[in-house]
Design an enzyme around this catalytic site. Sequence first.
Site, short mmCIF file in Angstrom:
data_model
loop_
_atom_site.label_atom_id
_atom_site.label_comp_id
_atom_site.label_asym_id
_atom_site.label_seq_id
_atom_site.Cartn_x
_atom_site.Cartn_y
_atom_site.Cartn_z
N HIS A 78 -4.47 2.25 -2.32
CA HIS A 78 -3.03 2.00 -2.50
C HIS A 78 -2.27 2.38 -1.23
O HIS A 78 -1.40 1.63 -0.76
CB HIS A 78 -2.54 2.81 -3.69
CG HIS A 78 -1.07 2.74 -3.93
ND1 HIS A 78 -0.50 1.87 -4.84
CD2 HIS A 78 -0.03 3.44 -3.39
CE1 HIS A 78 0.81 2.03 -4.85
NE2 HIS A 78 1.12 2.98 -3.97
N GLU A 79 -2.61 3.52 -0.66
CA GLU A 79 -1.94 3.96 0.57
C GLU A 79 -2.31 3.08 1.76
O GLU A 79 -1.45 2.76 2.59
CB GLU A 79 -2.30 5.42 0.87
CG GLU A 79 -2.09 6.39 -0.27
CD GLU A 79 -0.69 6.31 -0.88
OE1 GLU A 79 0.26 5.94 -0.17
OE2 GLU A 79 -0.55 6.61 -2.08
N HIS A 94 -0.22 0.04 1.65
CA HIS A 94 1.13 0.25 2.18
C HIS A 94 1.14 0.07 3.70
O HIS A 94 2.04 -0.57 4.25
CB HIS A 94 1.61 1.66 1.84
CG HIS A 94 2.27 1.79 0.51
ND1 HIS A 94 3.34 1.01 0.13
CD2 HIS A 94 2.04 2.63 -0.54
CE1 HIS A 94 3.74 1.36 -1.08
NE2 HIS A 94 2.96 2.33 -1.51
N GLU A 147 5.76 -1.07 -4.40
CA GLU A 147 4.72 -0.38 -5.16
C GLU A 147 3.84 -1.36 -5.91
O GLU A 147 2.61 -1.19 -5.97
CB GLU A 147 5.35 0.62 -6.14
CG GLU A 147 6.00 1.81 -5.47
CD GLU A 147 5.05 2.52 -4.51
OE1 GLU A 147 3.90 2.78 -4.89
OE2 GLU A 147 5.47 2.78 -3.37
#
EC number: 3.4.24.-
Length: 289
Positions: free
Chosen positions: A144-145, A148, A223
């Site tokens: 997930h990071e 980003h 997100e």
Amino acid sequence: MSKRVILFLLTNLAITFVLGIVLNIIFQVTGIKGTSTTGILMMSLLFGFTGSLISLFMSKSMALRSVGAEVIQQPRNQAEQWLFNTVQRQSQKAGIPMPDIAIYHSADVNAFATGATKNNSLVAVSTGLLDNMTEDEAEAVVAHEIAHIANGDMVTMTLLQGVLNTFVIFLSRMISTAVSGSRDENGNSTQNTLVFWVVDIALQMIFGILATMIAMWFSRYREYRADMGSAQLVGKEKMIAALERLRHVHEPQEMQGSLSAFMINGIRSKELFMSHPPLEKRIEALRNL
């Protein structure tokens, strides 16, 4: 509200607010009355983007200091080696340079990514996350990071915030100039300096709140994109499992002054000011992929 976007926004708002006051002083000292719309717009652009750019380039060092983390130069134990290997593998798969890696001591089950560019980024995870999640779940959080960073979210947020800052300063100055202006007995334009300052500062605060709502809406959108990016890197079931885990752990405590850049978790508040969508909606979106 999550720890990640908060520090960026607070730093940006503080810098922009101070620069706005400096702008007022410059206009007063130089005798510029603010009648030139083009001049005000140019100054608003300069000061608006200065605040967001300073926040962007300070984000990595501020994040590290805020959590007391140090970048891992060489893995010293099994947990650090696992994290190093995971970040290296996922960054290669995402097609980005390997970010710096850090582990910080906190009971919060959380992680964040930050940095001014893809070539100067950071992924940090808490000891609480490593202690409370399985490797599959933690792998999804790291993905997930990484998503980003790959999506360029921090730069995009900076550009958006720069535009919002510009409109906050520009509209505040135009309205305060109109409200404080008048004509004397000879028909000459005059300006009540006290009224101008009070109205300008009050409007910057009000418009700043509205700008924060827009920034938070965009953060929630990002997100969902990062969740989908994680699903592409490691599979949606792992990301769903990670979000389900977050539903069963304590809500993280807010840090002093807040933090950072891209937290996986967020504290609930009124929806307009939430940087993250509710976990239930994120899980539902992943299941519908």
